[in-house]
Design a protein around this motif. Sequence first.
Motif, PDB file in Angstrom:
ATOM      1  N   PRO A  82       0.623  -0.076   3.291  1.00  0.00           N
ATOM      2  CA  PRO A  82      -0.552   0.222   4.103  1.00  0.00           C
ATOM      3  C   PRO A  82      -0.474  -0.253   5.554  1.00  0.00           C
ATOM      4  O   PRO A  82      -1.244   0.209   6.392  1.00  0.00           O
ATOM      5  CB  PRO A  82      -1.679  -0.508   3.370  1.00  0.00           C
ATOM      6  N   SER A  83       0.452  -1.194   5.852  1.00  0.00           N
ATOM      7  CA  SER A  83       0.489  -1.731   7.216  1.00  0.00           C
ATOM      8  C   SER A  83       1.854  -2.343   7.533  1.00  0.00           C
ATOM      9  O   SER A  83       2.625  -2.672   6.630  1.00  0.00           O
ATOM     10  CB  SER A  83      -0.575  -2.819   7.390  1.00  0.00           C
ATOM     11  N   ARG A  84       2.091  -2.527   8.825  1.00  0.00           N
ATOM     12  CA  ARG A  84       3.309  -3.209   9.267  1.00  0.00           C
ATOM     13  C   ARG A  84       3.318  -4.655   8.759  1.00  0.00           C
ATOM     14  O   ARG A  84       4.357  -5.183   8.379  1.00  0.00           O
ATOM     15  CB  ARG A  84       3.410  -3.159  10.790  1.00  0.00           C
ATOM     16  N   GLU A  85       2.163  -5.286   8.770  1.00  0.00           N
ATOM     17  CA  GLU A  85       2.066  -6.665   8.281  1.00  0.00           C
ATOM     18  C   GLU A  85       2.519  -6.760   6.824  1.00  0.00           C
ATOM     19  O   GLU A  85       3.223  -7.688   6.429  1.00  0.00           O
ATOM     20  CB  GLU A  85       0.637  -7.189   8.423  1.00  0.00           C
ATOM     21  N   SER A  86       2.125  -5.781   6.034  1.00  0.00           N
ATOM     22  CA  SER A  86       2.555  -5.740   4.633  1.00  0.00           C
ATOM     23  C   SER A  86       4.071  -5.557   4.545  1.00  0.00           C
ATOM     24  O   SER A  86       4.736  -6.180   3.706  1.00  0.00           O
ATOM     25  CB  SER A  86       1.827  -4.612   3.901  1.00  0.00           C
ATOM     26  N   ALA A  87       4.626  -4.733   5.417  1.00  0.00           N
ATOM     27  CA  ALA A  87       6.078  -4.525   5.442  1.00  0.00           C
ATOM     28  C   ALA A  87       6.799  -5.829   5.773  1.00  0.00           C
ATOM     29  O   ALA A  87       7.835  -6.150   5.173  1.00  0.00           O
ATOM     30  CB  ALA A  87       6.453  -3.439   6.441  1.00  0.00           C
ATOM     31  N   LEU A  88       6.251  -6.591   6.705  1.00  0.00           N
ATOM     32  CA  LEU A  88       6.863  -7.864   7.077  1.00  0.00           C
ATOM     33  C   LEU A  88       6.791  -8.862   5.916  1.00  0.00           C
ATOM     34  O   LEU A  88       7.730  -9.631   5.687  1.00  0.00           O
ATOM     35  CB  LEU A  88       6.195  -8.431   8.327  1.00  0.00           C
TER      36      LEU A  88
END
Length: 113
Positions: A82-88
């Motif tokens: 859902p987000s770049r933060e989740s990817a990180l």
Amino acid sequence: MTKYLISFPGEAMVIPEEDFESVVEASHAVIEEAKAAGVYVYGGGINEGVDPVLVAGDGSVTEGTYPGHKVPNGGYTILELPSRESALEWAAKIAVACRCSQEVREFQYDPAS
């Protein structure tokens, strides 16, 4: 949701031979966690024992890659998140399991895919 490529080059994973199996187990556990969370798309590694080739539109095959292009190798995981933060956050989990830093890249949306 966006697809993210989380990857590392083969030379980044430097581990003692006796630790190899524990790294495999840890990385598989993270993949199982991603599958259970419903975010896993694909994962795998480049077979570095098989040389790359370029295939032209006319079907001709040339050994190697584009001039000046670094040959991709190492491991890759694609997650839909859902987000770049989740990817990180997922990249950090993979980094711990693989014992090396991970590169995070975002795929552009393609409505035909």
